[in-house]
Design a protein around this motif. Structure first.
Motif, PDB file in Angstrom:
ATOM      1  N   TYR A   1       0.773  -1.401  -0.077  1.00  0.00           N
ATOM      2  CA  TYR A   1      -0.050   0.093   0.111  1.00  0.00           C
ATOM      3  C   TYR A   1       0.905   1.165   0.037  1.00  0.00           C
ATOM      4  CZ  TYR A   1      -4.391  -2.699   0.890  1.00  0.00           C
ATOM      5  OH  TYR A   1      -5.250  -3.523   0.922  1.00  0.00           O
ATOM      6  N   GLN A   2       1.928   1.266   0.554  1.00  0.00           N
ATOM      7  CA  GLN A   2       2.965   2.409   0.475  1.00  0.00           C
ATOM      8  C   GLN A   2       3.487   2.595  -0.716  1.00  0.00           C
ATOM      9  OE1 GLN A   2       5.897   1.197   3.483  1.00  0.00           O
ATOM     10  NE2 GLN A   2       5.075   2.626   4.981  1.00  0.00           N
ATOM     11  N   LEU A   3       3.575   1.469  -1.596  1.00  0.00           N
ATOM     12  CA  LEU A   3       3.982   1.695  -2.964  1.00  0.00           C
ATOM     13  C   LEU A   3       3.011   2.337  -3.769  1.00  0.00           C
ATOM     14  CD1 LEU A   3       5.764   1.141  -5.544  1.00  0.00           C
ATOM     15  CD2 LEU A   3       4.635  -1.108  -5.803  1.00  0.00           C
ATOM     16  N   PHE A   4       1.548   1.984  -3.439  1.00  0.00           N
ATOM     17  CA  PHE A   4       0.538   2.590  -4.180  1.00  0.00           C
ATOM     18  C   PHE A   4       0.423   4.057  -3.978  1.00  0.00           C
ATOM     19  CE2 PHE A   4      -1.091  -1.718  -4.444  1.00  0.00           C
ATOM     20  CZ  PHE A   4      -0.558  -1.919  -6.066  1.00  0.00           C
ATOM     21  N   ALA A   5       0.719   4.281  -2.668  1.00  0.00           N
ATOM     22  CA  ALA A   5       0.819   5.626  -2.089  1.00  0.00           C
ATOM     23  C   ALA A   5       1.867   6.514  -2.539  1.00  0.00           C
ATOM     24  CB  ALA A   5       0.651   5.593  -0.602  1.00  0.00           C
ATOM     25  N   GLY A   6       3.000   5.931  -2.756  1.00  0.00           N
ATOM     26  CA  GLY A   6       4.017   6.719  -3.299  1.00  0.00           C
ATOM     27  C   GLY A   6       3.753   7.237  -4.921  1.00  0.00           C
TER      28      GLY A   6
ATOM     29  N   PHE B   1       3.020  10.993  -6.407  1.00  0.00           N
ATOM     30  CA  PHE B   1       3.849  11.330  -7.490  1.00  0.00           C
ATOM     31  C   PHE B   1       2.994  12.048  -8.501  1.00  0.00           C
ATOM     32  CE2 PHE B   1       5.144  10.173 -11.905  1.00  0.00           C
ATOM     33  CZ  PHE B   1       6.220  11.106 -12.006  1.00  0.00           C
ATOM     34  N   ILE B   2       2.111  11.231  -8.696  1.00  0.00           N
ATOM     35  CA  ILE B   2       0.844  11.805  -9.880  1.00  0.00           C
ATOM     36  C   ILE B   2       0.509  13.327  -9.529  1.00  0.00           C
ATOM     37  CG2 ILE B   2      -1.225  11.335 -11.021  1.00  0.00           C
ATOM     38  CD1 ILE B   2      -0.357   8.332 -11.054  1.00  0.00           C
ATOM     39  N   PHE B   3       0.166  13.390  -8.210  1.00  0.00           N
ATOM     40  CA  PHE B   3      -0.310  14.427  -7.624  1.00  0.00           C
ATOM     41  C   PHE B   3       0.520  15.753  -7.915  1.00  0.00           C
ATOM     42  CE2 PHE B   3      -1.553  17.365  -4.211  1.00  0.00           C
ATOM     43  CZ  PHE B   3      -2.810  17.980  -4.484  1.00  0.00           C
TER      44      PHE B   3
ATOM     45  N   PHE C   1       3.404  15.849  -9.468  1.00  0.00           N
ATOM     46  CA  PHE C   1       3.673  15.982 -10.797  1.00  0.00           C
ATOM     47  C   PHE C   1       2.750  16.851 -11.726  1.00  0.00           C
ATOM     48  CE2 PHE C   1       3.984  14.806 -15.317  1.00  0.00           C
ATOM     49  CZ  PHE C   1       5.262  15.288 -15.426  1.00  0.00           C
ATOM     50  N   CYS C   2       1.489  16.536 -11.521  1.00  0.00           N
ATOM     51  CA  CYS C   2       0.337  17.381 -12.211  1.00  0.00           C
ATOM     52  C   CYS C   2       0.297  18.777 -11.510  1.00  0.00           C
ATOM     53  CB  CYS C   2      -1.048  16.484 -12.063  1.00  0.00           C
ATOM     54  SG  CYS C   2      -1.145  15.196 -12.809  1.00  0.00           S
ATOM     55  N   GLY C   3       0.381  18.948 -10.228  1.00  0.00           N
ATOM     56  CA  GLY C   3       0.551  20.048  -9.508  1.00  0.00           C
ATOM     57  C   GLY C   3       1.764  21.163 -10.098  1.00  0.00           C
ATOM     58  N   VAL C   4       2.842  20.557 -10.269  1.00  0.00           N
ATOM     59  CA  VAL C   4       3.834  21.408 -10.664  1.00  0.00           C
ATOM     60  C   VAL C   4       4.159  21.585 -12.189  1.00  0.00           C
ATOM     61  CG1 VAL C   4       6.487  21.377 -10.553  1.00  0.00           C
ATOM     62  CG2 VAL C   4       4.998  20.867  -8.342  1.00  0.00           C
ATOM     63  N   LYS C   5       3.888  20.612 -12.742  1.00  0.00           N
ATOM     64  CA  LYS C   5       4.285  20.402 -14.069  1.00  0.00           C
ATOM     65  C   LYS C   5       3.124  20.468 -15.229  1.00  0.00           C
ATOM     66  CE  LYS C   5       7.184  19.676 -17.729  1.00  0.00           C
ATOM     67  NZ  LYS C   5       7.977  20.646 -18.052  1.00  0.00           N
ATOM     68  N   ILE C   6       2.045  19.834 -15.031  1.00  0.00           N
ATOM     69  CA  ILE C   6       0.919  19.833 -16.080  1.00  0.00           C
ATOM     70  C   ILE C   6      -0.074  21.027 -15.674  1.00  0.00           C
ATOM     71  CG2 ILE C   6      -0.920  18.336 -16.949  1.00  0.00           C
ATOM     72  CD1 ILE C   6       0.883  16.183 -16.485  1.00  0.00           C
ATOM     73  N   LEU C   7      -0.532  21.102 -14.587  1.00  0.00           N
ATOM     74  CA  LEU C   7      -1.513  21.880 -14.268  1.00  0.00           C
ATOM     75  C   LEU C   7      -1.005  23.255 -13.606  1.00  0.00           C
ATOM     76  CD1 LEU C   7      -4.177  19.683 -12.532  1.00  0.00           C
ATOM     77  CD2 LEU C   7      -4.276  20.445 -14.877  1.00  0.00           C
ATOM     78  N   GLY C   8      -0.036  23.211 -12.854  1.00  0.00           N
ATOM     79  CA  GLY C   8       0.974  24.372 -12.445  1.00  0.00           C
ATOM     80  C   GLY C   8       0.190  25.055 -11.362  1.00  0.00           C
ATOM     81  N   PHE C   9      -0.704  24.589 -10.478  1.00  0.00           N
ATOM     82  CA  PHE C   9      -1.186  25.342  -9.279  1.00  0.00           C
ATOM     83  C   PHE C   9      -0.058  25.328  -8.277  1.00  0.00           C
ATOM     84  CE2 PHE C   9      -2.800  20.754  -8.989  1.00  0.00           C
ATOM     85  CZ  PHE C   9      -2.488  20.598  -7.759  1.00  0.00           C
ATOM     86  N   LEU C  10       1.001  24.599  -8.316  1.00  0.00           N
ATOM     87  CA  LEU C  10       1.989  24.577  -7.389  1.00  0.00           C
ATOM     88  C   LEU C  10       2.969  25.488  -7.936  1.00  0.00           C
ATOM     89  CD1 LEU C  10       2.009  20.846  -6.167  1.00  0.00           C
ATOM     90  CD2 LEU C  10       0.794  22.780  -5.074  1.00  0.00           C
ATOM     91  N   PRO C  11       3.238  26.558  -7.491  1.00  0.00           N
ATOM     92  CA  PRO C  11       4.435  27.532  -7.933  1.00  0.00           C
ATOM     93  C   PRO C  11       5.941  26.836  -7.472  1.00  0.00           C
ATOM     94  CG  PRO C  11       3.268  28.409  -5.691  1.00  0.00           C
ATOM     95  CD  PRO C  11       2.524  27.004  -5.940  1.00  0.00           C
TER      96      PRO C  11
ATOM     97  N   SER D   1      11.597   9.440  -7.534  1.00  0.00           N
ATOM     98  CA  SER D   1      11.584   7.974  -7.222  1.00  0.00           C
ATOM     99  C   SER D   1      12.936   7.807  -6.475  1.00  0.00           C
ATOM    100  CB  SER D   1      12.139   7.095  -8.631  1.00  0.00           C
ATOM    101  OG  SER D   1      10.838   7.337  -9.453  1.00  0.00           O
ATOM    102  N   ILE D   2      14.206   8.122  -6.494  1.00  0.00           N
ATOM    103  CA  ILE D   2      15.304   7.977  -5.517  1.00  0.00           C
ATOM    104  C   ILE D   2      14.793   8.612  -4.078  1.00  0.00           C
ATOM    105  CG2 ILE D   2      17.476   8.831  -5.083  1.00  0.00           C
ATOM    106  CD1 ILE D   2      18.086   8.654  -8.139  1.00  0.00           C
ATOM    107  N   VAL D   3      14.344   9.597  -4.194  1.00  0.00           N
ATOM    108  CA  VAL D   3      13.923   9.980  -2.753  1.00  0.00           C
ATOM    109  C   VAL D   3      12.985   9.099  -2.148  1.00  0.00           C
ATOM    110  CG1 VAL D   3      12.681  12.026  -1.196  1.00  0.00           C
ATOM    111  CG2 VAL D   3      14.349  12.764  -3.079  1.00  0.00           C
ATOM    112  N   TRP D   4      11.983   9.041  -2.779  1.00  0.00           N
ATOM    113  CA  TRP D   4      10.768   7.932  -2.443  1.00  0.00           C
ATOM    114  C   TRP D   4      11.311   6.539  -1.968  1.00  0.00           C
ATOM    115  CZ3 TRP D   4       8.880   3.227  -2.967  1.00  0.00           C
ATOM    116  CH2 TRP D   4       7.484   2.757  -2.380  1.00  0.00           C
ATOM    117  N   LEU D   5      12.057   6.093  -2.855  1.00  0.00           N
ATOM    118  CA  LEU D   5      13.003   4.656  -2.564  1.00  0.00           C
ATOM    119  C   LEU D   5      13.830   4.789  -1.137  1.00  0.00           C
ATOM    120  CD1 LEU D   5      13.179   1.612  -3.420  1.00  0.00           C
ATOM    121  CD2 LEU D   5      15.096   2.581  -4.741  1.00  0.00           C
ATOM    122  N   ALA D   6      14.689   6.009  -1.135  1.00  0.00           N
ATOM    123  CA  ALA D   6      15.483   6.133   0.102  1.00  0.00           C
ATOM    124  C   ALA D   6      14.566   6.241   1.581  1.00  0.00           C
ATOM    125  CB  ALA D   6      16.425   7.298  -0.175  1.00  0.00           C
ATOM    126  N   VAL D   7      13.434   6.999   1.344  1.00  0.00           N
ATOM    127  CA  VAL D   7      12.610   7.221   2.475  1.00  0.00           C
ATOM    128  C   VAL D   7      11.853   5.756   2.756  1.00  0.00           C
ATOM    129  CG1 VAL D   7      10.528   8.400   3.264  1.00  0.00           C
ATOM    130  CG2 VAL D   7      12.562   9.594   2.186  1.00  0.00           C
TER     131      VAL D   7
END
Length: 144
Positions: free
Chosen positions: A74-79, A83-85, A87-97, A115-121
């Motif tokens: 479940y932690q994998l699915f949460a990660g 990521f999707i949220f 990524f969409c907020g920063v790159k695609i939709l741009g609502f995260l400055p 991915s590297i940060v998530w795997l390390a955490v």
């Protein structure tokens, strides 16, 4: 271990503030990726901030499981979902400055960094936390 909400928050913030920053440093100074800068710490901050909100939902959903546990799958699915949220907020939709134009942020570098940060955490939460804080597991993830 059945993590409490406060334990989830403490663990998430501790690991992102230590392991996450340590892993983001090579990206920030330009050893990995093509654009050195503080953008990677902004992404890390968004993962931490929105992760605190997601933990409320995860804690609620966990109560419907018979053992009230949150398995590693479940932690994998949460990660992936986080990521999707982000990524969409920063790159695609741009609502995260972010401090650079969103067009300059390479999706591949974003994916590799996340991915590297998530795997390390994830690895740290499954191993180092149990070694450094032996009672962490018995206190619902709370280390303070």
């Amino acid at each position: 271990m059945t993590p409490t909400l406060f334990g989830r928050w403490q663990t998430r913030l501790l690991l992102l503030a230590t392991v996450g920053i340590f892993v983001s440093l090579p990206f920030a100074i330009g050893l990995i990726g093509n654009a050195p800068g503080i953008i990677y710490f902004w992404i890390l901050a968004y993962v931490a901030i929105f992760g605190l909100c997601w933990d409320v939902l995860y804690n609620y959903l966990q109560k419907f499981r018979w053992d009230r546990d949150w398995p590693a799958a479940y932690q994998l699915f949460a990660g992936i979902w986080e990521f999707i949220f982000v990524f969409c907020g920063v790159k695609i939709l741009g609502f995260l400055p972010i401090p650079i134009p969103k067009e300059e942020l390479e999706p591949t570098v974003f994916f590799i960094h996340y991915s590297i940060v998530w795997l390390a955490v994830f690895i740290s939460s499954q191993s180092l936390m149990r070694l450094i804080f032996p009672r962490w597991r018995f206190r619902g993830g709370e280390w303070l």
